[in-house]
Design an enzyme around this catalytic site. Structure first.
Site, PDB file in Angstrom:
ATOM      1  N   GLN A  77       0.998  -1.332  -0.155  1.00 24.63           N
ATOM      2  CA  GLN A  77      -0.029  -0.073   0.091  1.00 24.63           C
ATOM      3  C   GLN A  77       1.051   1.923  -0.337  1.00 24.63           C
ATOM      4  OE1 GLN A  77      -3.754  -0.322   0.238  1.00 24.63           O
ATOM      5  NE2 GLN A  77      -3.450  -2.145   0.114  1.00 24.63           N
ATOM      6  N   VAL A  78       0.333   2.117   0.193  1.00 20.82           N
ATOM      7  CA  VAL A  78       0.936   3.381   0.936  1.00 20.82           C
ATOM      8  C   VAL A  78       2.097   3.692   1.713  1.00 20.82           C
ATOM      9  CG1 VAL A  78      -0.724   4.956   1.801  1.00 20.82           C
ATOM     10  CG2 VAL A  78       0.628   5.902  -0.099  1.00 20.82           C
ATOM     11  N   SER A 150      10.198  -0.495   5.966  1.00 17.83           N
ATOM     12  CA  SER A 150       9.238  -0.975   5.352  1.00 17.83           C
ATOM     13  C   SER A 150       9.518  -1.559   4.565  1.00 17.83           C
ATOM     14  CB  SER A 150       7.754   0.106   4.639  1.00 17.83           C
ATOM     15  OG  SER A 150       8.282   0.926   5.843  1.00 17.83           O
ATOM     16  N   ALA A 165      12.869   0.264   3.219  1.00 15.80           N
ATOM     17  CA  ALA A 165      13.176   1.865   3.493  1.00 15.80           C
ATOM     18  C   ALA A 165      13.801   1.841   4.904  1.00 15.80           C
ATOM     19  CB  ALA A 165      11.830   2.537   3.060  1.00 15.80           C
ATOM     20  N   CYS A 181       1.553   1.550   4.574  1.00 13.59           N
ATOM     21  CA  CYS A 181       1.238  -0.037   4.611  1.00 13.59           C
ATOM     22  C   CYS A 181       0.475   0.039   4.539  1.00 13.59           C
ATOM     23  CB  CYS A 181       2.554  -0.327   4.994  1.00 13.59           C
ATOM     24  SG  CYS A 181       4.053   0.272   4.549  1.00 13.59           S
TER      25      CYS A 181
END
Length: 220
Positions: A77-78, A150, A165, A181
């Site tokens: 996700q983001v 992440s 990251a 996420c």
């Protein structure tokens, strides 16, 4: 840009790089590589940007403000990238290495765990949510799990790109503008907050051998 070979792997230090530009370079590299192409690890930081995974849900972007949102083809996700975060893109021929995407996720998580352990930071991976987390008592008497690393990948023709990251010493406020996420209410932490180095360069110096060893690249 600094580049050096480690065995059969090329390590590139790209510095602070625009996300969209780097994303295009990763796609082009992967689309054009052949069986003889060396694997590469790209170490860099990004200016502030939200990146959305291929199946990312817009409701996880809460209040982006002036920070741009870039759609990508990685999984997940983001998430947010910004200065003070160690980003590593893993451009690997998984056929040649002899393992698949799920095993790559495990090995990348372990590399981050090993790096953090070297600073006395006890972290963990979760089977239900890729990445690396720290569960402890936080200032203010709060006991909870927070995310520190992440992970998002894309595999094309047996070759991976995107990567990890690891939060080192960055402004964590933009993470509050999203569900990181896709995890509602997940708070973030970082190496410097937990007693480790505040320097991305220093953390990368520790992360590099952990990646090479866990990915099977040390003697590759």
């Amino acid at each position: 840009m600094e580049a050096r070979a480690q065995g059969g792997t090329l390590l590139r230090r790209l510095g602070l790089r625009d996300y969209s530009e780097t994303y295009a370079l990763m796609r082009d590299f992967t689309a054009s590589r052949d069986a003889a192409a060396a694997d590469e690890l790209w170490f860099l930081e990004h200016p502030p940007v939200f990146t959305q995974g291929q199946a990312g849900k817009p409701e996880h972007v809460l209040a982006p403000g002036a920070i741009p949102i870039v759609q990508s083809n990685r999984g997940g996700q983001v998430t947010y990238h910004g200065p003070g975060q160690a980003v590593v893109y893993v451009l690997l021929d998984l056929h040649r290495l002899g393992y698949g995407a799920r095993e790559l996720v495990r090995r990348l998580e372990q590399a981050m765990l090993d790096t953090l352990a070297g600073y006395g930071i006890a972290a963990l991976a979760r089977a239900d949510a890729p990445g690396v987390y720290v569960e402890r008592d936080w200032p203010g008497g709060v006991t909870e799990m927070r995310k520190i690393g992440s992970l998002g990948l894309r595999v094309s023709r047996g070759c991976s790109y995107h990567g990890i990251a690891l939060n080192v010493n960055m402004d964590l406020e933009p993470f509050e503008r999203i569900n990181p996420c896709g995890l509602t209410g997940m708070r973030m932490t970082q190496v410097a907050e937990l007693g480790g180095p505040a320097s991305v360069t220093e953390v990368v110096r520790s992360l590099e051998p952990c990646l090479l060893n866990n990915l099977g690249l040390a003697s590759h």
